[in-house]
Each structure stands twice: as structure tokens, then as C-alpha cells.
Scaffold this motif. Structure first.
Motif, PDB file in Angstrom:
ATOM      1  N   SER A  94       0.863  -1.181   0.000  1.00  0.00           N
ATOM      2  CA  SER A  94       0.000   0.000   0.000  1.00  0.00           C
ATOM      3  C   SER A  94       0.895   1.225   0.000  1.00  0.00           C
ATOM      4  N   GLU A  95       0.413   2.285  -0.603  1.00  0.00           N
ATOM      5  CA  GLU A  95       1.150   3.548  -0.654  1.00  0.00           C
ATOM      6  C   GLU A  95       2.574   3.342  -1.169  1.00  0.00           C
ATOM      7  N   ARG A  96       2.699   2.502  -2.184  1.00  0.00           N
ATOM      8  CA  ARG A  96       3.977   2.273  -2.862  1.00  0.00           C
ATOM      9  C   ARG A  96       5.060   1.768  -1.911  1.00  0.00           C
ATOM     10  N   ARG A  97       4.689   0.819  -1.080  1.00  0.00           N
ATOM     11  CA  ARG A  97       5.647   0.244  -0.132  1.00  0.00           C
ATOM     12  C   ARG A  97       6.265  -1.043  -0.657  1.00  0.00           C
ATOM     13  N   CYS A  98       6.137  -1.334  -1.961  1.00  0.00           N
ATOM     14  CA  CYS A  98       6.569  -2.640  -2.458  1.00  0.00           C
ATOM     15  C   CYS A  98       8.059  -2.876  -2.228  1.00  0.00           C
ATOM     16  N   VAL A  99       8.885  -1.837  -2.353  1.00  0.00           N
ATOM     17  CA  VAL A  99      10.316  -2.013  -2.107  1.00  0.00           C
ATOM     18  C   VAL A  99      10.562  -2.371  -0.650  1.00  0.00           C
ATOM     19  N   GLY A 100       9.903  -1.665   0.263  1.00  0.00           N
ATOM     20  CA  GLY A 100      10.075  -1.963   1.680  1.00  0.00           C
ATOM     21  C   GLY A 100       9.609  -3.359   2.041  1.00  0.00           C
ATOM     22  N   VAL A 101       8.472  -3.771   1.489  1.00  0.00           N
ATOM     23  CA  VAL A 101       7.937  -5.107   1.769  1.00  0.00           C
ATOM     24  C   VAL A 101       8.909  -6.179   1.292  1.00  0.00           C
ATOM     25  N   CYS A 102       9.390  -6.033   0.065  1.00  0.00           N
ATOM     26  CA  CYS A 102      10.316  -7.030  -0.489  1.00  0.00           C
ATOM     27  C   CYS A 102      11.645  -7.031   0.253  1.00  0.00           C
ATOM     28  N   ALA A 103      12.140  -5.844   0.590  1.00  0.00           N
ATOM     29  CA  ALA A 103      13.435  -5.752   1.259  1.00  0.00           C
ATOM     30  C   ALA A 103      13.419  -6.478   2.597  1.00  0.00           C
ATOM     31  N   VAL A 104      12.355  -6.283   3.368  1.00  0.00           N
ATOM     32  CA  VAL A 104      12.271  -6.921   4.684  1.00  0.00           C
ATOM     33  C   VAL A 104      12.159  -8.439   4.538  1.00  0.00           C
ATOM     34  N   SER A 105      11.270  -8.894   3.666  1.00  0.00           N
ATOM     35  CA  SER A 105      11.082 -10.336   3.502  1.00  0.00           C
ATOM     36  C   SER A 105      12.360 -11.010   3.026  1.00  0.00           C
ATOM     37  N   GLU A 106      13.011 -10.416   2.030  1.00  0.00           N
ATOM     38  CA  GLU A 106      14.206 -11.046   1.464  1.00  0.00           C
ATOM     39  C   GLU A 106      15.384 -10.993   2.432  1.00  0.00           C
ATOM     40  N   ALA A 107      15.545  -9.868   3.142  1.00  0.00           N
ATOM     41  CA  ALA A 107      16.670  -9.740   4.070  1.00  0.00           C
ATOM     42  C   ALA A 107      16.551 -10.727   5.225  1.00  0.00           C
ATOM     43  N   LEU A 108      15.352 -10.889   5.766  1.00  0.00           N
ATOM     44  CA  LEU A 108      15.169 -11.817   6.878  1.00  0.00           C
ATOM     45  C   LEU A 108      15.223 -13.265   6.399  1.00  0.00           C
ATOM     46  N   LEU A 109      14.746 -13.494   5.192  1.00  0.00           N
ATOM     47  CA  LEU A 109      14.800 -14.838   4.618  1.00  0.00           C
ATOM     48  C   LEU A 109      16.244 -15.292   4.439  1.00  0.00           C
ATOM     49  N   GLU A 110      17.086 -14.374   4.000  1.00  0.00           N
ATOM     50  CA  GLU A 110      18.473 -14.708   3.690  1.00  0.00           C
ATOM     51  C   GLU A 110      19.412 -14.434   4.857  1.00  0.00           C
ATOM     52  N   GLY A 111      18.929 -13.701   5.857  1.00  0.00           N
ATOM     53  CA  GLY A 111      19.776 -13.325   6.977  1.00  0.00           C
ATOM     54  C   GLY A 111      19.956 -14.441   7.985  1.00  0.00           C
ATOM     55  N   ARG A 112      20.528 -14.066   9.113  1.00  0.00           N
ATOM     56  CA  ARG A 112      20.843 -15.046  10.146  1.00  0.00           C
ATOM     57  C   ARG A 112      20.355 -14.528  11.488  1.00  0.00           C
ATOM     58  N   PRO A 113      19.617 -15.349  12.239  1.00  0.00           N
ATOM     59  CA  PRO A 113      19.148 -14.885  13.545  1.00  0.00           C
ATOM     60  C   PRO A 113      20.296 -14.722  14.526  1.00  0.00           C
ATOM     61  N   GLN A 114      20.214 -13.702  15.310  1.00  0.00           N
ATOM     62  CA  GLN A 114      21.214 -13.440  16.330  1.00  0.00           C
ATOM     63  C   GLN A 114      21.086 -14.467  17.451  1.00  0.00           C
TER      64      GLN A 114
END
Length: 278
Positions: A46-66
Motif C-alpha cells: 500500500s502507498e507504494r511500499r513494495c520495495v520496503g515489503v520485499c526488502a524486509v522479507s528477502e533480508a530476513l529470509l536470507e539473513g541469520r538470527p542473532q
């Protein structure tokens, strides 16, 4: 003989069901990656948040839990600060160049409450913060004609063909990446709307390429891949946000790294960035 005549219709019915796939999954099961809560809880755009939505999903998907009190980088205080959504959102945003995976906490504090990182409310909050950072940098960069031209070139440096697209996905640890699309959306009444969009593409275990679309989150969408003289074209049909409409969209795509490296390089050269120092 009578028994054979009685069994014959049943056998014919069973063979027909096998041929049609009735009672069996006609599509291969979705890839294991689709079961990740970071994709299942992807917020609706919503309100052109597609970059933010994708960035969060992809970063957490590929990241590592502390783990425990594990330090993050060279800053011993960074571990505790990552529980602050603004700090974590900044780490996610700058990771869009693909150079450093994100280390993330298992909980994030929002309004004084500690919530699991994968909870929908945290995903919404983080995606909004990242989208705001992107929007601010995008507006500053595109206000300069020279920098806007460089960013437009990066956005239109399309992936040339399906072979190159597969190579990009297979070069990613989870075979999933963000792409910036330039194309059009067709609505049920036939209306065409030019559109720019960010979404995730992923290679499934069976070799299919699937779309995770912020406009229709929560599940992967099958797509068609077509080579064109101007670059590979990705197309799929899915619901459009919460409008109740189903749309067909097709895009030529640019890779995440080239686009955001260009954006960030320009943002660093310009004064007034809340994300980067000039």
C-alpha cells in the motif's frame, strides 16, 4: 464374467481420474521457502511500499538470527540496538546492495512490547520504515537530472534472457532475489496501466520460477518467462491488493544489486541524506 463387467466401469473411472490428475496434486508442491513466515507474513503493498515489503522479507529470509549476546559487526552495542525497529530497518535497507547479509534479533520492540521478528505487525512496521528510507533517497536522487539519468539507466538495464535470470537466482543462497519491474498491469475491464513494481522471484525445487508479489502476498504465483529483444519478460496473474480484482501484469526486470548500488552511490554524493553521509 459378470464380475468383470461390474469392475470395468470402476477401472475406467479410476484411469480417467489418473489421466486428469483428479485426487492428486496437479501442480508440484510449493517450494519449502514458501513456508517461511517471512514470506507468509509479507504485508500487503500500500502507498507504494513494495520495495520496503520485499526488502524486509528477502533480508530476513536470507539473513541469520542473532544468538544470545552475539555481537554484530565491530560495534558491541549493535546487538541490543537491533531490537530497535529503526536500527534494524536501516540495516535491512543498506543490505539491498547484496554485499552483507543481515543479522537480526529474534524479537523487536514496538511501542514498548517485545514481539517475534516474524510476526505480521513487526513485518508491517519494518517494511514501512524501509519504504520511507527508500522514498526519501529516491526523491532526492531523482531531483538531480544527472543522478536521475543514472538511476533510470540502472532500472532499464534489463536482465537479457531466461538463462541470465536463472544464473542470477542460482547465484543467490536461497535462489530468491528482488527485482525491479518496468511494465504494465491489465485490469478485468481491459484497462492497461503502466507500472513500476518490486517483487521477489524464486526458483522452486522443481525448476519453476515463482513470484512472491507484495500486491498478493502469502503464497507464490506461477509466472511465464519470455525472451524479448529488450530483455526477459516475466508475467503472472494474481489478486490486486485488497480491491477484489484479479489483474495480469508483465514486466521487464532489473536486478536488485545494480539498481540499489546506483541509488546508494548517488545518495552518498548528495547532501541531506538521512541514510548516507555525502
Amino acid at each position: 464374467m459378470a464380475l468383470c463387467r461390474q469392475l470395468l466401469p470402476i477401472l475406467v473411472l479410476l484411469l480417467g481420474q489418473l489421466a486428469l490428475g483428479i485426487g492428486h496434486a496437479q501442480q508440484p508442491s510449493p517450494p519449502a521457502i514458501a513456508e517461511s513466515p517471512f514470506l507468509q507474513h509479507m504485508p500487503v503493498n500500500s502507498e507504494r511500499r513494495c520495495v520496503g515489503v520485499c526488502a524486509v522479507s528477502e533480508a530476513l529470509l536470507e539473513g541469520r538470527p542473532q544468538t544470545g549476546d552475539e555481537p554484530v559487526g565491530d560495534d558491541p552495542a549493535a546487538s541490543s540496538r537491533l531490537h530497535d525497529p529503526a536500527v534494524l530497518a536501516h540495516a535491512i535497507y543498506v543490505s539491498l546492495t547484496g554485499e552483507t547479509p543481515v543479522t537480526y534479533p529474534r524479537t523487536v520492540r514496538i511501542n514498548g512490547e517485545s514481539l517475534p521478528i516474524e510476526s505480521p505487525s513487526v513485518m508491517v512496521h519494518l517494511s514501512t520504515l524501509v519504504a520511507d528510507m527508500y522514498r526519501a533517497d529516491f526523491q532526492r536522487v531523482t531531483a538531480s537530472s544527472d543522478h536521475a539519468y543514472q538511476l533510470a539507466l540502472a532500472q532499464r538495464r534489463f536482465v537479457p534472457d531466461g538463462t541470465a535470470l536463472l544464473a542470477m537466482l542460482r547465484g543467490d543462497p536461497d535462489r530468491t532475489a528482488i527485482f525491479i519491474g518496468t511494465g504494465e498491469r491489465t485490469f478485468p475491464d481491459g484497462h492497461l496501466r503502466p507500472t513500476y513494481h518490486a517483487f521477489l522471484l524464486s526458483e522452486a525445487e522443481d525448476g519453476r520460477i515463482l513470484v512472491f508479489d507484495p500486491n498478493a502476498p502469502g503464497q507464490p504465483w506461477p509466472c511465464t518467462i519470455r525472451n524479448t529483444p529488450r530483455g526477459v519478460q516475466v508475467a503472472w496473474t494474481s489478486p490486486y491488493r485488497d480491491t477484489g480484482q484479479t489483474t495480469h501484469q508483465q514486466y521487464r526486470i532489473a536486478g536488485q544489486q545494480q539498481y540499489f548500488r546506483t541509488l546508494f552511490a548517488s545518495a552518498r554524493r548528495l547532501p541531506g541524506s538521512a541514510t548516507f553521509s555525502p
